[in-house]
Design a protein around this motif. Structure first.
Motif, mmCIF file in Angstrom:
data_model
loop_
_atom_site.group_PDB
_atom_site.id
_atom_site.type_symbol
_atom_site.label_atom_id
_atom_site.label_comp_id
_atom_site.label_asym_id
_atom_site.label_seq_id
_atom_site.Cartn_x
_atom_site.Cartn_y
_atom_site.Cartn_z
ATOM 1 N N UNK A 109 26.164 100.705 76.172
ATOM 2 C CA UNK A 109 26.842 100.913 74.892
ATOM 3 C C UNK A 109 27.939 99.875 74.698
ATOM 4 N N UNK A 110 28.703 99.600 75.763
ATOM 5 C CA UNK A 110 29.763 98.585 75.687
ATOM 6 C C UNK A 110 29.164 97.219 75.377
ATOM 7 N N UNK A 111 28.039 96.898 76.022
ATOM 8 C CA UNK A 111 27.372 95.616 75.775
ATOM 9 C C UNK A 111 26.973 95.491 74.304
ATOM 10 N N UNK A 112 26.431 96.569 73.743
ATOM 11 C CA UNK A 112 26.011 96.552 72.343
ATOM 12 C C UNK A 112 27.213 96.356 71.424
ATOM 13 N N UNK A 113 28.319 97.056 71.716
ATOM 14 C CA UNK A 113 29.526 96.917 70.898
ATOM 15 C C UNK A 113 30.088 95.501 70.973
ATOM 16 N N UNK A 114 30.009 94.885 72.153
ATOM 17 C CA UNK A 114 30.493 93.508 72.304
ATOM 18 C C UNK A 114 29.619 92.525 71.526
ATOM 19 N N UNK A 115 28.320 92.804 71.453
ATOM 20 C CA UNK A 115 27.443 91.942 70.661
ATOM 21 C C UNK A 115 27.800 92.014 69.176
ATOM 22 N N UNK A 116 28.238 93.192 68.720
ATOM 23 C CA UNK A 116 28.716 93.321 67.339
ATOM 24 C C UNK A 116 29.973 92.476 67.150
ATOM 25 N N UNK A 117 30.903 92.554 68.112
ATOM 26 C CA UNK A 117 32.134 91.760 68.040
ATOM 27 C C UNK A 117 31.825 90.274 68.054
ATOM 28 N N UNK A 118 30.824 89.872 68.826
ATOM 29 C CA UNK A 118 30.451 88.454 68.888
ATOM 30 C C UNK A 118 29.780 88.010 67.593
ATOM 31 N N UNK A 119 29.072 88.918 66.932
ATOM 32 C CA UNK A 119 28.505 88.596 65.618
ATOM 33 C C UNK A 119 29.618 88.377 64.607
ATOM 34 N N UNK A 120 30.664 89.196 64.677
ATOM 35 C CA UNK A 120 31.836 89.017 63.817
ATOM 36 C C UNK A 120 32.509 87.680 64.100
ATOM 37 N N UNK A 121 32.572 87.316 65.383
ATOM 38 C CA UNK A 121 33.124 86.014 65.776
ATOM 39 C C UNK A 121 32.325 84.870 65.157
ATOM 40 N N UNK A 122 30.996 84.961 65.209
ATOM 41 C CA UNK A 122 30.150 83.894 64.630
ATOM 42 C C UNK A 122 30.302 83.845 63.111
ATOM 43 N N UNK A 123 30.460 85.017 62.481
ATOM 44 C CA UNK A 123 30.678 85.063 61.028
ATOM 45 C C UNK A 123 31.953 84.308 60.654
ATOM 46 N N UNK A 124 33.024 84.553 61.400
ATOM 47 C CA UNK A 124 34.279 83.860 61.115
ATOM 48 C C UNK A 124 34.161 82.363 61.388
ATOM 49 N N UNK A 125 33.457 81.999 62.464
ATOM 50 C CA UNK A 125 33.324 80.587 62.819
ATOM 51 C C UNK A 125 32.581 79.804 61.745
ATOM 52 N N UNK A 126 31.603 80.446 61.094
ATOM 53 C CA UNK A 126 30.801 79.748 60.084
ATOM 54 C C UNK A 126 31.404 79.896 58.689
ATOM 55 N N UNK A 127 31.838 81.093 58.352
ATOM 56 C CA UNK A 127 32.269 81.376 56.979
ATOM 57 C C UNK A 127 33.767 81.189 56.748
ATOM 58 N N UNK A 128 34.558 81.336 57.806
ATOM 59 C CA UNK A 128 36.016 81.193 57.656
ATOM 60 C C UNK A 128 36.579 80.311 58.767
ATOM 61 N N UNK A 129 36.083 79.076 58.887
ATOM 62 C CA UNK A 129 36.514 78.237 60.019
ATOM 63 C C UNK A 129 38.006 77.908 60.021
ATOM 64 N N UNK A 130 38.608 77.761 58.847
ATOM 65 C CA UNK A 130 40.020 77.404 58.779
ATOM 66 C C UNK A 130 40.919 78.584 59.177
ATOM 67 N N UNK A 131 40.440 79.791 58.996
ATOM 68 C CA UNK A 131 41.235 80.982 59.324
ATOM 69 C C UNK A 131 40.786 81.627 60.633
ATOM 70 N N UNK A 132 39.866 80.982 61.336
ATOM 71 C CA UNK A 132 39.253 81.564 62.535
ATOM 72 C C UNK A 132 40.297 81.956 63.581
#
Length: 318
Positions: A109-132
């Motif tokens: 369950x923790x692994x799955x939750x971390x994958x969600x957090x990492x997806x959020x990280x990738x979203x910020x890296x691509x869509x909000x790079x200046x505010x990352x």
């Protein structure tokens, strides 16, 4: 034999892989090899992230937390499996069985939750790079890690607690570890609450987490389509490739194993048990390999460490 699990002296017996009991010694070879790969791969990346200040970025810190979850799951699973394969020691006390169940499923369950957090990280890296860096601070990464841990504990803790109320007619579990549904099937009392709660956890974890990951990547895809530069598009997609591979190898076998546990009556028992082990071990084994290949920073650090060690060996030989 009729046994009540209200006694503290109950001992379950793990059968191993049904139908392949005579091959347990041979099965221990790939399992022990996987154990070594997981320890070396996850341990190496965890060591690099902790010791290299340049890797103290949000993505790498989340990756380190993922490695910790993988190591916890592996240590909860494989030592007992190898004892079973090598020494035919399948006996496990009920409380130890429930504890193993908690750590294995909780880490998943923790692994799955971390994958969600990492997806959020990738979203910020691509869509909000200046505010990352402003949005995804180290404190937020810490909070995300604590939320993932809390999710694992809160969702999985009721499983062993609900099992405490059951009466067991069988103690020989046709499995290599204390899987929740495998233990539930040993009971002869009403297991409906256990089955409902187990299905609720699967739907909540896999369903909700995949929905959030899908939403993140839908927004990433929308942003990528707007890019006019082919190089920029390739770079944006490249930043997500490792995470997408990990999602694929994490959720695909987990979903299949969960479905076959409930409706896959025609699947051979040994195939199902081996799959139940693989869905836990495959992500832990391939996560460091995928990230080591796809993430340039980690690849460069590994290369430098190997070169440094090689030079040290050469100097010693002289």
């Amino acid at each position: 034999m009729f046994i009540s699990n209200h006694s503290s002296f109950i001992t379950f017996t793990l059968m191993g892989v049904p139908g392949l009991e005579s091959q347990h010694v041979w099965l221990s070879v790939p399992f022990s090899s996987v154990f070594l790969v997981i320890l070396i791969g996850n341990g190496a990346i965890l060591f690099l992230v902790v010791t290299e200040p340049t890797l103290h970025t949000p993505m790498h810190l989340l990756l380190a937390l993922l490695m910790i979850a993988d190591l916890i799951s592996t240590f909860a699973l494989l030592p007992k499996v190898l004892c079973l394969f090598w020494f035919d020691d399948g006996d496990i006390a009920s409380q130890a069985c429930f504890t193993q169940m908690f750590f294995i499923h909780g880490a998943s369950v923790v692994r799955s939750a971390l994958l969600v957090a990492m997806a959020f990280d990738r979203f910020l890296a691509v869509c909000e790079p200046l505010r990352y860096n402003t949005i995804l601070s180290h404190s937020l990464v810490g909070r995300l890690g604590l939320m993932a841990l809390a999710k694992g504990v809160i969702l999985i803790l009721p499983m062993p607690l609900l099992l405490q109320r059951l009466t067991f007619c069988h103690v020989v579990i046709p499995h290599t570890y204390c899987d929740h549904m495998a233990v539930v099937k040993m009971a002869c009392s009403n297991t409906k609450p256990n089955r409902i709660y187990g299905l609720f956890v699967v739907l909540l974890v896999v369903g909700l987490d995949l929905l959030l990951i899908g939403l993140s990547y839908a927004l990433i895809l929308k942003a990528v389509i707007r890019l006019n530069s082919r190089d920029a598009t390739f770079k944006a997609l490249s930043t997500c490739s490792a995470h997408l591979f990990v999602i694929l190898i994490t959720y695909s076998p987990a979903l299949f194993s969960s479905i076959t546990h409930r409706i896959g009556c025609n699947i051979a028992p040994h195939a199902h048990i081996l799959l139940a082990n693989l869905y836990l071990l495959i992500p832990s084994m391939f996560n460091p390999i995928i990230y080591g290949i796809k993430m340039k920073e980690i690849r460069d650090k590994v290369t430098k460490c190997l070169q440094r060690n090689f030079l040290v060996l050469q100097l010693k030989e002289r």
